[in-house]
Design a protein around this motif. Structure first.
Motif, mmCIF file in Angstrom:
data_model
loop_
_atom_site.group_PDB
_atom_site.id
_atom_site.type_symbol
_atom_site.label_atom_id
_atom_site.label_comp_id
_atom_site.label_asym_id
_atom_site.label_seq_id
_atom_site.Cartn_x
_atom_site.Cartn_y
_atom_site.Cartn_z
ATOM 1 N N LEU A 324 45.287 -10.785 39.073
ATOM 2 C CA LEU A 324 45.284 -10.997 40.522
ATOM 3 C C LEU A 324 45.267 -9.687 41.288
ATOM 4 O O LEU A 324 45.170 -9.691 42.519
ATOM 5 C CB LEU A 324 46.508 -11.816 40.952
ATOM 6 C CG LEU A 324 46.413 -13.337 40.798
ATOM 7 C CD1 LEU A 324 46.255 -13.742 39.340
ATOM 8 C CD2 LEU A 324 47.647 -14.008 41.383
ATOM 9 N N ALA A 325 45.368 -8.565 40.586
ATOM 10 C CA ALA A 325 45.412 -7.265 41.263
ATOM 11 C C ALA A 325 44.117 -6.479 41.135
ATOM 12 O O ALA A 325 43.831 -5.617 41.962
ATOM 13 C CB ALA A 325 46.571 -6.430 40.707
ATOM 14 N N THR A 326 43.331 -6.751 40.104
ATOM 15 C CA THR A 326 42.106 -5.993 39.859
ATOM 16 C C THR A 326 40.932 -6.618 40.613
ATOM 17 O O THR A 326 40.757 -7.830 40.567
ATOM 18 C CB THR A 326 41.792 -5.981 38.354
ATOM 19 O OG1 THR A 326 42.918 -5.448 37.643
ATOM 20 C CG2 THR A 326 40.569 -5.134 38.058
ATOM 21 N N PRO A 327 40.111 -5.833 41.308
ATOM 22 C CA PRO A 327 38.931 -6.385 41.986
ATOM 23 C C PRO A 327 38.010 -7.096 40.991
ATOM 24 O O PRO A 327 37.866 -6.659 39.844
ATOM 25 C CB PRO A 327 38.253 -5.145 42.583
ATOM 26 C CG PRO A 327 39.326 -4.120 42.683
ATOM 27 C CD PRO A 327 40.260 -4.377 41.543
ATOM 28 N N TRP A 328 37.370 -8.184 41.447
ATOM 29 C CA TRP A 328 36.550 -8.974 40.536
ATOM 30 C C TRP A 328 35.401 -8.181 39.946
ATOM 31 O O TRP A 328 35.069 -8.334 38.771
ATOM 32 C CB TRP A 328 36.024 -10.229 41.229
ATOM 33 C CG TRP A 328 34.950 -10.895 40.432
ATOM 34 C CD1 TRP A 328 33.643 -11.066 40.756
ATOM 35 C CD2 TRP A 328 35.087 -11.448 39.106
ATOM 36 N NE1 TRP A 328 32.968 -11.679 39.743
ATOM 37 C CE2 TRP A 328 33.820 -11.927 38.707
ATOM 38 C CE3 TRP A 328 36.157 -11.566 38.208
ATOM 39 C CZ2 TRP A 328 33.597 -12.527 37.482
ATOM 40 C CZ3 TRP A 328 35.925 -12.153 36.975
ATOM 41 C CH2 TRP A 328 34.671 -12.630 36.622
ATOM 42 N N TRP A 329 34.768 -7.320 40.728
ATOM 43 C CA TRP A 329 33.635 -6.573 40.183
ATOM 44 C C TRP A 329 34.076 -5.706 38.999
ATOM 45 O O TRP A 329 33.324 -5.529 38.036
ATOM 46 C CB TRP A 329 32.959 -5.733 41.263
ATOM 47 C CG TRP A 329 33.805 -4.648 41.841
ATOM 48 C CD1 TRP A 329 34.574 -4.712 42.960
ATOM 49 C CD2 TRP A 329 33.974 -3.319 41.326
ATOM 50 N NE1 TRP A 329 35.224 -3.517 43.179
ATOM 51 C CE2 TRP A 329 34.858 -2.643 42.193
ATOM 52 C CE3 TRP A 329 33.451 -2.641 40.229
ATOM 53 C CZ2 TRP A 329 35.256 -1.325 42.000
ATOM 54 C CZ3 TRP A 329 33.840 -1.314 40.024
ATOM 55 C CH2 TRP A 329 34.731 -0.675 40.906
ATOM 56 N N VAL A 507 40.097 2.827 42.161
ATOM 57 C CA VAL A 507 39.235 1.793 42.742
ATOM 58 C C VAL A 507 39.046 0.588 41.820
ATOM 59 O O VAL A 507 38.710 -0.497 42.293
ATOM 60 C CB VAL A 507 37.849 2.358 43.138
ATOM 61 C CG1 VAL A 507 38.000 3.422 44.198
ATOM 62 C CG2 VAL A 507 37.105 2.904 41.934
ATOM 63 N N THR A 508 39.271 0.758 40.499
ATOM 64 C CA THR A 508 39.026 -0.348 39.566
ATOM 65 C C THR A 508 40.281 -0.920 38.938
ATOM 66 O O THR A 508 40.238 -1.993 38.339
ATOM 67 C CB THR A 508 38.122 0.115 38.414
ATOM 68 O OG1 THR A 508 38.840 1.042 37.589
ATOM 69 C CG2 THR A 508 36.850 0.761 38.924
ATOM 70 N N ASN A 509 41.394 -0.221 39.004
ATOM 71 C CA ASN A 509 42.640 -0.631 38.357
ATOM 72 C C ASN A 509 42.567 -0.500 36.837
ATOM 73 O O ASN A 509 43.411 -1.035 36.131
ATOM 74 C CB ASN A 509 43.007 -2.078 38.724
ATOM 75 C CG ASN A 509 44.513 -2.284 38.764
ATOM 76 O OD1 ASN A 509 45.273 -1.363 39.025
ATOM 77 N ND2 ASN A 509 44.955 -3.503 38.502
ATOM 78 N N ARG A 510 41.570 0.189 36.314
ATOM 79 C CA ARG A 510 41.434 0.409 34.874
ATOM 80 C C ARG A 510 41.464 1.904 34.596
ATOM 81 O O ARG A 510 40.846 2.689 35.314
ATOM 82 C CB ARG A 510 40.125 -0.154 34.311
ATOM 83 C CG ARG A 510 39.709 -1.505 34.800
ATOM 84 C CD ARG A 510 40.777 -2.553 34.685
ATOM 85 N NE ARG A 510 41.240 -2.774 33.338
ATOM 86 C CZ ARG A 510 42.357 -3.442 33.061
ATOM 87 N NH1 ARG A 510 43.121 -3.892 34.043
ATOM 88 N NH2 ARG A 510 42.721 -3.633 31.816
ATOM 89 N N GLN A 511 42.172 2.278 33.534
ATOM 90 C CA GLN A 511 42.294 3.694 33.193
ATOM 91 C C GLN A 511 41.503 4.028 31.944
ATOM 92 O O GLN A 511 41.581 3.316 30.941
ATOM 93 C CB GLN A 511 43.761 4.063 32.973
ATOM 94 C CG GLN A 511 43.982 5.547 32.714
ATOM 95 C CD GLN A 511 45.450 5.879 32.481
ATOM 96 O OE1 GLN A 511 45.832 6.357 31.424
ATOM 97 N NE2 GLN A 511 46.281 5.612 33.490
ATOM 98 N N VAL A 512 40.737 5.095 32.009
ATOM 99 C CA VAL A 512 40.022 5.608 30.841
ATOM 100 C C VAL A 512 40.972 6.534 30.088
ATOM 101 O O VAL A 512 41.420 7.538 30.635
ATOM 102 C CB VAL A 512 38.755 6.374 31.254
ATOM 103 C CG1 VAL A 512 38.050 6.931 30.025
ATOM 104 C CG2 VAL A 512 37.819 5.456 32.046
ATOM 105 N N GLY A 513 41.284 6.197 28.846
ATOM 106 C CA GLY A 513 42.245 6.982 28.083
ATOM 107 C C GLY A 513 41.623 8.186 27.404
ATOM 108 O O GLY A 513 40.455 8.148 26.989
#
Length: 758
Positions: A324-329, A507-513
């Protein structure tokens, strides 16, 4: 219009009663009054659209009155401030320090369990609210050394400061994994001084680097940091702040909606978490054919592909972050990568027996030898924990499951893609924001924050210097096979990636490790040194990752208008306390809970240590065997691919339900019922997180931890709903092919002779 919150200030009980004889504290806190801003203090009422790529920008907006151009921000963040509101109080520090002890301790304890239960800052945020109000009501308004014990009404800014102190060190410190692997796999049990300096250096170097990058990652309005919006929505809900969004706002209040959702989530978790655990691991197809290995390979969640699709456990669904927190795209990109690489490519690799993968389960956390057994790393180590090439030749090459091998390829390619993406899409915003001060940002939140004294850059430089010295002492005083020049290389890698990775996460709520690329680099730089590999990886990866945590907190303080200097000190103090507590808990866990025994698949009450096992596997692949014998030309895993990052230990049970809920809330409801979404979406996410987390703690300590987990051993623990998913080939991690007794598969290729020993 712009407004500030007028929160009462407490002088004495009598004056309080006289001034507010007919109104409650709750009513006073939510009263709002207008404050005029002239054209000089607020530069523009309408922000021009950015001239660079920004997928979250609201291009359909036709008006903007002193507010954010991003609908997610408008729906969760108030666009006003009261600079006189108390924040740096005795109350906030006492409660904050208390949470900086409790939360890291609980999470370190849970870290060795799967699914790992992260009691996040949201729990502290929720519980601190009644504690703060009780303090305001019952603690006398006396002064000690000129500081009031009770400054009055419990303010929203105090609440934010407490929550930041609770959350800044809440996650298990990455360095504690390294310490656990050193102790269990490599039999290195160094003293507490070494452990403390390693943890402090890895945590606080990231803090100092994050502080230096805040001009690019915090001040710009386009850096929205979606996870912080959930927290902001809950703060404003609890304190009954007015924040607009767009559209009508009829219906149930946010406060009541949160209460209903919170109670429902807490009560429901008892079902998949204790009474009917098969609802959590809902591999219903495997239940119909428990011994059919092909079906279990495709539909299983534990060691299969997870085509069963569903889970009814929020812990599983939100394992990789709240949908519910991450943008759909962004969610669509993640699930597309998952479908291509894990549901399409992995089965092809497995069923064609590429890399001899059929002798292992299709998805597994650890490495295997050429007899299909878990890899015994002690057989290829010298007494000083370095690589013994002759023993390796006599034993076995190291084999990875299909999904594990793919995950390494994905990590390699994502690092390159990050730099390319930054060059294509971020060069313009970087150039713009490097030359903008905070007050020049065309954003109401940045302009309000510009009124506060900022943290000098040299404060962060001092922290960096001290913690760098700690790191050097760990290298020089203990036999880790690490070098100081390698430490410098690790920190340079983190510095190069912090801005591109930070912008992507914002902007995406995802982290590149950076964990895999640092493993690869150190594997070539210092081959055959597993402890040095872990240290290099920790300083290279965690410097960046920890910087993201602190930067996210900076953005939370930015949204909630917390003065930067109190923020600085609360983060430093909480990090030191949290790291110390985590080390104490880990040392206790090693002695008390199954002694971190990896020999049993079921572990002890769920304590299977999956994250630690993945960490240890990486130390074997890159530190012991090394990339020269694994990923170089003519080696087994030379061809690799691009993509995603949480697998393992995450699996389809964590991705597919996550994507389904993300599509429902972030696409369908957001597009068709935007007003409803703006009012309730982030509040619902906060309620599900908080309710599930608190229920998880209660279930474990009331029903699972006492009596060594024997409560209900002959009743609820034995019934079909709690055993059916375990009585399957999926749960046994059965491979598709079994070797005849005494035979093996695969070859060893030694670079010295370039010959195969099969």
């Amino acid at each position: 219009m712009s407004a500030v919150v007028e929160e009462g200030h407490r002088g004495s009980t009598s004056s309080l009663a006289a001034s507010y004889s007919t109104h409650s504290a709750f009513d006073r806190e939510k009263s709002i009054r207008s404050v005029p801003y002239d054209s000089e203090s607020i530069s523009s009422r309408l922000s021009a659209p950015p001239d660079f790529f920004d997928p979250n920008y609201d291009t359909d907006i036709t008006w903007l009155e002193d507010d954010s151009p991003y609908p997610e921000v408008r729906s969760a963040v108030a666009n006003y401030d009261d600079p006189t509101m108390p924040v740096n109080t005795v109350r906030s520090w006492v409660l904050g320090v208390l949470w900086a002890i409790i939360l890291p301790g609980v999470n370190e304890f849970y870290y060795f369990r799967y699914p790992s239960i992260v009691v996040g800052g949201i729990v502290a945020q929720l519980v601190s609210f009644p504690l703060g109000r009780a303090w305001a009501r019952f603690v006398p308004a006396v002064k000690i050394f000129g500081v009031s014990l009770n400054p009055g009404i419990f303010t929203i800014k105090e609440h934010v400061l407490i929550t930041i102190m609770a959350g800044v060190g809440a996650q298990a410190a990455y360095a504690t994994e390294m310490i656990a692997v050193q102790r269990v796999w490599y039999k290195q049990n160094f003293n507490f001084g070494y452990q403390w300096m390693v943890v402090m250096s890895t945590q606080l170097i990231g803090f100092s680097v994050g502080g230096l990058a805040r001009r690019l990652l915090v001040a710009p309005a386009s850096m929205i940091w979606p996870n912080t919006l959930v927290v902001c929505a809950l703060f404003n809900t609890l304190h009954s702040q007015s924040y607009a969004g767009i559209g009508t706002h009829s219906g149930m209040s946010r406060e009541r909606f949160f209460a209903y959702a919170f109670v429902t989530a807490a009560v429901w978790y008892v079902v998949p978490g204790y009474l009917f655990q098969a609802l959590s691991v809902f591999t219903w197809v495997c239940w119909l054919a428990p011994d059919n290995i092909k079906i279990n390979t495709m539909f299983g969640y534990h060691s299969g592909m997870g085509f069963s699709l569903l889970s009814f456990d929020w812990n599983q669904i939100a394992f990789i972050g709240s949908p519910l927190a991450t943008p759909w795209w962004a969610e669509a990109n993640v699930i597309a990568g998952f479908l291509i690489f894990y549901w399409f490519l992995a089965p092809i690799i497995y069923f064609t027996n590429t890399w001899n993968s059929q002798f292992m389960p299709i998805s597994a956390l650890g490495p295997y030898d050429n007899r299909g057994q878990p890899y015994n790393v002690s057989r290829i180590l010298n007494p000083d924990s370095t690589f013994n090439e002759e023993a390796y030749r006599n034993y076995s090459p190291l084999f990875l499951s299909a999904t594990f091998a793919i995950s390494y390829g994905l990590a390699f390619a994502s690092i390159t893609a990050t730099i390319v993406h930054a060059a294509l899409y971020f060069r313009k915003p970087i150039a713009v924001h490097l030359h903008r001060s905070l007050g020049e940002q065309p954003d109401i939140h940045a302009q309000l924050m510009a009124k506060y004294p900022q943290v000098p850059e040299w404060w962060y430089a001092c922290i960096l210097t001290v913690t760098f010295v700690f790191a050097c002492l760990c290298i020089k005083l203990f036999p880790t096979q690490m070098t100081i020049w390698a430490l410098i290389v690790a920190l340079l890698i983190a510095l190069v990636y912090i801005v591109p990775v930070g912008m992507i996460q914002a902007v995406t709520n995802r982290q590149v490790g950076l964990n895999v690329i640092t493993e690869l680099i150190i594997g070539y730089m210092l081959p055959g040194r597993p402890v040095a590999m872990m240290m290099f990886k920790t300083w290279g990866y965690i410097t960046m990752s920890q910087a993201m945590i602190f930067t996210s907190d900076f953005k939370l303080g930015h949204y909630m208008k917390i003065p930067p200097r109190p923020m600085f000190w609360c983060q430093i103090v909480a990090t030191v306390i949290a790291g110390t507590v985590q080390l104490g808990v880990e040392n206790w866990c090693v002695r008390a809970i199954c002694r971190l025994d990896m020999a049993t698949a079921d572990g002890c009450s769920g304590f299977t240590c999956p994250n630690t096992e993945v960490f240890a596997t990486a130390s074997i692949v890159f530190g012991v065997v090394g990339p020269t014998l694994q990923f170089s030309k003519n080696q087994l895993y030379y061809l690799m691919f691009t993509g995603i990052g949480y697998i393992p230990p995450a699996s389809a049970v964590n991705y597919v339900p996550w994507a389904i809920l993300g599509f429902l809330f972030q696409y369908v409801i957001r597009r068709r019922h935007f007003s409803f979404w703006a009012k309730y979406n982030y509040v619902l996410s906060a309620a599900l997180d908080a309710g599930t987390a608190i229920s998880t703690v209660l279930v474990y300590f009331i029903l699972q931890y006492p009596q060594n987990g024997e409560i209900g051993q002959n009743t609820v623990q034995r019934w079909w709903g709690n055993t059916v998913y375990k009585n399957t080939a999926d749960w046994r991690a059965a491979p598709l092919r079994n070797l005849p007794e005494g035979q093996h598969f695969g070859c060893v290729l030694l670079p010295s002779s370039c010959s195969r020993d099969c």
